[in-house]
Design a protein around this motif. Structure first.
Motif, PDB file in Angstrom:
ATOM      1  N   ARG A 146     -25.151 -68.360 -79.583  1.00  0.00           N
ATOM      2  CA  ARG A 146     -25.008 -69.439 -78.615  1.00  0.00           C
ATOM      3  C   ARG A 146     -23.722 -70.202 -78.913  1.00  0.00           C
ATOM      4  NH1 ARG A 146     -30.923 -72.253 -78.287  1.00  0.00           N
ATOM      5  NH2 ARG A 146     -30.003 -73.274 -76.425  1.00  0.00           N
ATOM      6  N   TYR A 148     -21.191 -73.764 -78.246  1.00  0.00           N
ATOM      7  CA  TYR A 148     -21.257 -75.192 -78.002  1.00  0.00           C
ATOM      8  C   TYR A 148     -19.841 -75.769 -77.940  1.00  0.00           C
ATOM      9  CZ  TYR A 148     -26.092 -74.492 -79.360  1.00  0.00           C
ATOM     10  OH  TYR A 148     -27.390 -74.039 -79.424  1.00  0.00           O
ATOM     11  N   GLN A 169     -22.262 -80.115 -76.420  1.00  0.00           N
ATOM     12  CA  GLN A 169     -23.025 -79.598 -75.289  1.00  0.00           C
ATOM     13  C   GLN A 169     -22.924 -78.084 -75.290  1.00  0.00           C
ATOM     14  OE1 GLN A 169     -21.956 -81.377 -71.555  1.00  0.00           O
ATOM     15  NE2 GLN A 169     -23.628 -80.438 -70.420  1.00  0.00           N
ATOM     16  N   GLU A 170     -24.001 -77.416 -74.917  1.00  0.00           N
ATOM     17  CA  GLU A 170     -24.002 -75.954 -74.926  1.00  0.00           C
ATOM     18  C   GLU A 170     -23.142 -75.410 -73.786  1.00  0.00           C
ATOM     19  OE1 GLU A 170     -27.056 -72.111 -75.170  1.00  0.00           O
ATOM     20  OE2 GLU A 170     -27.866 -74.163 -75.022  1.00  0.00           O
ATOM     21  N   SER A 172     -22.465 -71.904 -71.530  1.00  0.00           N
ATOM     22  CA  SER A 172     -23.036 -70.627 -71.125  1.00  0.00           C
ATOM     23  C   SER A 172     -21.916 -69.696 -70.680  1.00  0.00           C
ATOM     24  CB  SER A 172     -24.023 -70.820 -69.977  1.00  0.00           C
ATOM     25  OG  SER A 172     -24.369 -69.559 -69.412  1.00  0.00           O
ATOM     26  N   VAL A 179     -24.087 -76.331 -70.046  1.00  0.00           N
ATOM     27  CA  VAL A 179     -25.487 -76.438 -69.640  1.00  0.00           C
ATOM     28  C   VAL A 179     -26.202 -77.372 -70.607  1.00  0.00           C
ATOM     29  CG1 VAL A 179     -25.531 -74.145 -68.584  1.00  0.00           C
ATOM     30  CG2 VAL A 179     -26.146 -74.401 -71.004  1.00  0.00           C
ATOM     31  N   GLY A 180     -27.325 -77.896 -70.183  1.00  0.00           N
ATOM     32  CA  GLY A 180     -28.117 -78.759 -71.047  1.00  0.00           C
ATOM     33  C   GLY A 180     -27.531 -80.156 -71.166  1.00  0.00           C
ATOM     34  N   GLU A 181     -28.086 -80.895 -72.094  1.00  0.00           N
ATOM     35  CA  GLU A 181     -27.744 -82.304 -72.256  1.00  0.00           C
ATOM     36  C   GLU A 181     -26.519 -82.482 -73.132  1.00  0.00           C
ATOM     37  OE1 GLU A 181     -29.788 -86.382 -74.165  1.00  0.00           O
ATOM     38  OE2 GLU A 181     -30.876 -84.462 -74.139  1.00  0.00           O
ATOM     39  N   TRP A 230     -27.710 -80.802 -84.081  1.00  0.00           N
ATOM     40  CA  TRP A 230     -27.643 -82.086 -83.370  1.00  0.00           C
ATOM     41  C   TRP A 230     -27.694 -83.288 -84.310  1.00  0.00           C
ATOM     42  CZ3 TRP A 230     -26.035 -80.998 -78.739  1.00  0.00           C
ATOM     43  CH2 TRP A 230     -26.410 -79.795 -78.137  1.00  0.00           C
TER      44      TRP A 230
END
Length: 546
Positions: A146, A148, A169-170, A172, A179-181, A230
């Motif tokens: 993944r 970030y 933040q991630e 994609s 994506v995501g928060e 995080w």
């Protein structure tokens, strides 16, 4: 045998490094200079050659209108999944602020992008816009594949800390978007001005490397770590891991904005920006440069310099067997249809509008465009100053019709800092040579020397720089041979071509260049042809006119 830092001399700030096999690649910022981002290649971590400037077409980068000191900031270069990934910021507005970022113009525009390529010198992709929330973005590839994005968060609201922390933040790759928060994972230390994040995973820890203290004399490398991506992140127990902020006599100042790389035998090296002040004036005319030194992971799992004191090292042992590259030639004759690799121009992605290497074969033709310092179409082609003492010269054919047409040899930092030996035309004298200076620290912003009449035909222009002293000369270069040099009597202050010679709060992050330029503010586009350009680094001369 030891080698001396910096290993990338002259304006080469904000280094980001990656190893692929036995090859090392290092990216540095280019700001308003086009093409964007310099990527250097090395096999020994000491000797570097320019391998690519990946942002080289209009679909990737257009900096017309970007203010001085804006443009491409802080690239991050990484390699994963068979691709090189390059993250960078294009800064469209910086504004003015007081020291510390507490007041002044708070609204700024930072656009962060990603480009990729399977090879370092291949065709890089069109950019993917990621966000515009701050600058100094970097891409972290986690062990689970993944990805970030990290960047500093800019907070424009009154009474807030402008440098509001590091956000994560991630990203994609499949969707080519974040994506995501978005979360703030690190708010920084009391040094403040937290920026330049890089994240690493080692021995079950996420290690966060940031720069703090500003990119001037208080610059520092700070580390924190966490068991979770995080956070929360705990600070390094020693404080800054690398800095010259409390070492006023250190030969390498402004040490900060670092990145880490590991050799195949598991040794860790930090690359970081630094500055070498002029001995008499304390100004860094060579800009922010890139240095390297070995680091050590302690038994407690924290990274430290080898002396554990956090000192930037002027001399280092060669990390690997040295593999030097051939030296660049002193003279460039402009016989090739491509611009020599050491040269760049300003802002525009359309070089055909400002110069040609084919219209007059064997010459670099500059079309007279906007005034020196224009933010749009400025016909200026130059290379970095990379030593305190150097000689540069060029041969030019230029026949101006009036005073609004000028061309010549320029020592340039930005639109408010330059020394320019130009050929123009005066109603009384005819064709003449004259020096113009843009002075950032004088009540008189533009200063001119007395014009001197010169004969028709080709003319050679020359500059000699010795630390803070700059001298100009000219001579006719007709078919009958070359005459003696005629020196302008003025001694110019080369130290103004530095970050430090400025109004408080203005963006000054580049370095001194030397090159050629041509202006035609009448709009007629009168061209100048340059047969060759020479740049030679040398030892100090007490009197360069002898």
């Amino acid at each position: 045998m030891s080698v001396r830092n910096p290993v990338l001399r002259g304006f080469n700030p904000d280094p980001s490094i990656v190893r692929v096999g036995e090859d090392y690649y290092l990216a540095t910022s280019t700001f308003e200079w086009f093409p964007g981002v310099q990527i250097h290649h090395s096999r020994d971590l000491v000797n570097w050659r320019l391998a690519a400037r990946p942002l080289n077409r209009p679909g990737q980068l257009d900096m017309r209108g970007d203010p001085d000191g804006c443009g491409v900031w802080a690239p991050c270069l990484s390699h994963a999944d068979g691709l090189f990934h390059l993250i960078y910021t294009d800064v469209k507005r910086y504004g003015r602020t007081t020291v510390g970022g507490a007041s002044g113009a708070s609204l700024r525009d930072f656009h962060n992008y990603l480009v990729t390529s399977p090879t370092i010198d291949g065709g890089w992709s069109d950019p993917v816009h990621l966000n515009s929330s701050g600058f100094d973005p970097s891409l972290f590839h986690d062990d689970d594949r993944r990805k970030y994005l990290l960047n500093m968060l800019w907070d424009h609201r009154p009474g807030r800390n402008r440098f509001a922390g590091i956000v994560c933040q991630e990203y994609s790759p499949a969707e080519r978007r974040l994506v995501g928060e978005r979360r703030v994972i690190f708010e920084g230390t009391p040094l403040g001005l937290t920026e330049a994040p890089h994240l690493y995973r080692r021995d079950g820890w996420y290690h966060l490397l940031v720069a703090e203290g500003g990119t001037g004399w208080g610059h520092a490398v700070v580390m924190a770590r966490s068991r979770q991506l995080w956070g929360p992140y705990e600070l390094h127990p020693d404080g800054p891991v690398l800095t010259a902020r409390d070492r006023p006599h250190a030969p390498l100042q402004r040490a900060g904005h670092a990145d880490l790389v590991e050799t195949p035998d598991c040794r860790t090296f930090a690359v970081y920006l630094c500055g070498r002040p002029l001995p008499n004036r304390g100004r860094c005319v060579l800009g922010r440069e890139t240095a390297i030194q070995e680091m050590t992971w302690g038994d407690d799992g924290w990274l430290r310099t080898q002396d554990s004191r956090g000192d930037p090292e002027l001399e280092i042992e060669p990390p690997l067997p040295l593999q030097p590259w051939p030296a660049s030639p002193v003279r460039r004759d402009f016989d090739d249809p491509h611009l020599p690799e050491e040269f760049q121009w300003l802002r525009t992605p359309h070089p055909e509008e400002i110069f040609s290497l084919t219209e007059r074969p064997g010459s670099l033709r500059l079309y007279g465009r906007e005034s020196l310092g224009s933010l749009f179409r400025q016909a200026l082609v130059a290379r970095r100053q990379q030593a305190f003492c150097y000689s540069a010269a060029t041969r030019m054919m230029f026949d101006p019709e009036h005073f609004q047409q000028a061309a010549g040899l320029v020592c340039y930092y930005n639109g408010s800092k330059s020394h320019y030996l130009m050929v123009t035309r005066d109603e009384a004298l005819g064709r003449c040579v004259q020096a113009m200076s843009a002075l950032p620290d004088s009540p008189q912003a533009d200063a001119f020397t007395r014009p001197v009449a010169i004969p028709d035909g080709p003319v050679e222009l020359r500059v000699e720089v010795d630390y803070e002293r700059l001298r100009f000369a000219w001579r006719a270069a007709g078919e009958g041979g070359e005459g003696a040099w005629t020196w302008l009597p003025e001694v110019f202050d080369a130290s103004i071509l530095s970050d430090e010679a400025t109004q408080p709060g203005a963006p000054n992050f580049t370095g001194a260049f030397v090159g050629v330029c041509c202006q035609d503010t009448s709009g007629a586009g009168r061209p100048a042809d340059f047969d060759w350009f020479e740049y030679a680094e040398r030892d100090y001369r007490a009197d360069p006119t002898t």
